[in-house]
Design an enzyme around this catalytic site. Structure first.
Site, PDB file in Angstrom:
ATOM      1  N   GLU A  45      13.561   5.712  17.367  1.00 35.94           N
ATOM      2  CA  GLU A  45      13.090   4.353  17.095  1.00 35.94           C
ATOM      3  C   GLU A  45      12.739   3.630  18.394  1.00 35.94           C
ATOM      4  OE1 GLU A  45      12.116   2.870  14.431  1.00 35.94           O
ATOM      5  OE2 GLU A  45      12.638   4.549  13.154  1.00 35.94           O
ATOM      6  N   TYR A 128      13.797  -5.469  14.758  1.00 35.75           N
ATOM      7  CA  TYR A 128      13.137  -4.385  14.032  1.00 35.75           C
ATOM      8  C   TYR A 128      13.920  -3.071  14.190  1.00 35.75           C
ATOM      9  CZ  TYR A 128      10.072  -0.582  12.886  1.00 35.75           C
ATOM     10  OH  TYR A 128       9.584   0.575  12.352  1.00 35.75           O
ATOM     11  N   ASP A 146       7.151  -3.245  10.034  1.00 35.20           N
ATOM     12  CA  ASP A 146       6.243  -3.026  11.167  1.00 35.20           C
ATOM     13  C   ASP A 146       4.813  -3.277  10.682  1.00 35.20           C
ATOM     14  OD1 ASP A 146       5.647  -0.868   9.581  1.00 35.20           O
ATOM     15  OD2 ASP A 146       5.975   0.652  11.111  1.00 35.20           O
ATOM     16  N   CYS A 198      -1.997   4.183   2.722  1.00 38.69           N
ATOM     17  CA  CYS A 198      -2.532   2.823   2.810  1.00 38.69           C
ATOM     18  C   CYS A 198      -2.946   2.561   4.260  1.00 38.69           C
ATOM     19  CB  CYS A 198      -1.475   1.823   2.346  1.00 38.69           C
ATOM     20  SG  CYS A 198      -2.164   0.192   2.033  1.00 38.69           S
ATOM     21  N   CYS A 205      -6.425   4.906  -2.136  1.00 43.29           N
ATOM     22  CA  CYS A 205      -5.789   4.290  -3.309  1.00 43.29           C
ATOM     23  C   CYS A 205      -5.600   5.296  -4.449  1.00 43.29           C
ATOM     24  CB  CYS A 205      -6.613   3.106  -3.782  1.00 43.29           C
ATOM     25  SG  CYS A 205      -6.794   1.841  -2.515  1.00 43.29           S
ATOM     26  N   CYS A 208      -2.191   6.797  -4.367  1.00 39.40           N
ATOM     27  CA  CYS A 208      -1.109   5.868  -4.004  1.00 39.40           C
ATOM     28  C   CYS A 208      -0.170   5.637  -5.198  1.00 39.40           C
ATOM     29  CB  CYS A 208      -1.711   4.537  -3.559  1.00 39.40           C
ATOM     30  SG  CYS A 208      -0.464   3.303  -3.194  1.00 39.40           S
ATOM     31  N   CYS A 214      -1.335  -2.661  -7.500  1.00 46.73           N
ATOM     32  CA  CYS A 214      -1.807  -3.234  -6.232  1.00 46.73           C
ATOM     33  C   CYS A 214      -2.900  -4.282  -6.488  1.00 46.73           C
ATOM     34  CB  CYS A 214      -2.334  -2.119  -5.338  1.00 46.73           C
ATOM     35  SG  CYS A 214      -3.009  -2.749  -3.802  1.00 46.73           S
TER      36      CYS A 214
HETATM   37  S1  SF4 Z   1      -3.462   0.945  -3.944  1.00 51.77           S
HETATM   38 FE1  SF4 Z   1      -2.956  -0.777  -2.632  1.00 51.77          FE
HETATM   39  S2  SF4 Z   1      -1.093  -0.152  -1.597  1.00 51.77           S
HETATM   40 FE2  SF4 Z   1      -2.003   1.665  -2.444  1.00 51.77          FE
HETATM   41  S3  SF4 Z   1      -3.295   2.507  -0.840  1.00 51.77           S
HETATM   42 FE3  SF4 Z   1      -4.590   1.206  -2.078  1.00 51.77          FE
HETATM   43  S4  SF4 Z   1      -4.519  -0.764  -1.040  1.00 51.77           S
HETATM   44 FE4  SF4 Z   1      -2.799   0.410  -0.285  1.00 51.77          FE
END
Ligand code: SF4
Length: 350
Positions: A45, A128, A146, A198, A205, A208, A214
């Site tokens: 870290e 952090y 972050d 992301c 997406c 994801c 989202c």
């Molecule tokens: S769906 Fe939303 S959180 Fe997922 S990669 Fe796309 S923009 Fe990022």
């Protein structure tokens, strides 16, 4: 999706897609009872502050091979730690690393404390890093925020306010999603999501785990978030570095003062770094201009460093620095800006 469903779907994704890293205990090993070594978590870290995963890997492997425990690192000489750190940048981190290792060894019996508050009291550990160590090494439900996490939160919750103004809000959102179950894996999962799915420019997406909830994706704004205020242009400073070598092969180097830029690192004697630096040769000699320049960018400014080279007699007495015999000189001990000067004018294959 409810908050709990966010963390559960992300943890399921992490179980299948966690990045393999030399400091990480992966989800399968965690399930079979392997616990992360706080020393390795802390070291990684600190190295990852301001530095990317690919840049850190090799350093981490070298450090842990040479100093496998915090007590080993505590017993190391400062010069050896600074030498191994050379090239990684932000050298205050290396000085604090040594201090922290000694404090943990002497005052905590070689065991890192396991709460964010106690960790944050140690040298070189800010909010952090304290949260990251508490979560990853000790499974404390701390929120780690972050740039990756800020980006993901801004998109999932469609936060249109620009950074840095949006920071507090994004941290609150990240905290809301932090689960009490597997918080260490969750902290690493959300970072992995930001780093691999992301991503800043073209988020993937379609793969994801949060796609269905989202808000930025639904609004078609994912590539535009998070918004950022325009950056102020960095100024350019100038300087002169003196690369001197004695006729017996010894290099004229100085160790920079402990505080300030490149503090504690070995380097070529230099003039001030200003708009119009005055020449400051470390010793009277026939300094030659090789007509090349080092260009380097620090956090707050660009540096254009002109070079001077000279061959020095064996009886010379420099005003600053001292001579390092070729057998004791490792170019890899130099910070990047000084290494660039070496590569330009002093490397044997030039
Ligand atoms: S769906 Fe939303 S959180 Fe997922 S990669 Fe796309 S923009 Fe990022």
């Amino acid at each position: 999706m409810r908050d709990r469903e966010f963390s559960e779907s992300l943890l399921a994704w992490y179980d299948a897609h966690a990045r393999v890293m030399p400091w990480r205990v992966g989800p399968a090993d965690r399930r079979s009872g392997v616990r992360p070594d706080p020393y390795r978590v802390w070291l990684s870290e600190v190295m990852l502050q301001q530095t990317t995963v690919p840049a850190v890997r090799e350093y981490f492997v070298r450090f842990t091979a040479r100093w496998p425990t915090v007590s080993d690192l505590a017993a190391a000489a400062d010069e050896d730690i600074m030498g191994e750190w050379a090239g990684l940048g932000y050298y205050a981190r290396a000085r604090n690393l040594a201090k922290c290792a000694r404090l943990v060894t002497v005052e905590h019996g070689g065991q890192f404390p396991d709460s964010r508050q106690e960790l944050q009291a140690l040298p070189g550990i800010g909010p952090y890093t304290a949260s990251a160590i508490a979560a990853i090494a000790f499974d404390r439900p701390e929120t780690v925020v972050d740039g990756n996490v800020e980006r993901v939160m801004a998109r999932v919750f469609l936060v249109r306010t620009a950074l840095p103004k949006a920071k507090r809000n994004l941290a609150d959102l990240a905290q809301r999603l932090t689960p009490r179950h597997r918080p260490g894996d969750y902290a690493q999962a959300v970072m992995d999501l930001g780093a691999t799915v992301c991503t800043p420019r073209i988020p993937a997406c379609g793969v994801c785990p949060w796609m269905s909830s989202c808000a930025a994706r639904k609004a078609g704004l994912q590539a535009e978030l998070p918004r950022k205020l325009p950056k102020v242009a960095k100024p350019t400073r100038r300087g002169i570095a003196y690369v001197g070598r004695r006729t017996d092969g010894a290099w004229l180097l100085e160790r920079r003062p402990d505080t300030g830029l490149l503090g504690g690192m070995l380097g070529w004697p230099c003039s001030d770094w200003t708009d119009s630096p005055a020449p400051a040769p470390p010793v009277k000699a026939d300094w030659r201009d090789p007509g090349v320049q080092v260009r380097h960018t620090f956090t707050h400014f660009h540096l254009h460093l002109s070079l001077r080279v000279a061959e020095l007699p064996t009886d010379v007495r420099p005003d600053v620095g001292g001579f390092v015999h070729p057998a004791d000189f490792r170019p890899s001990d130099l910070p990047t800006v000084m290494r660039k000067a070496y590569d330009l004018v002093a490397r044997p294959d030039n």
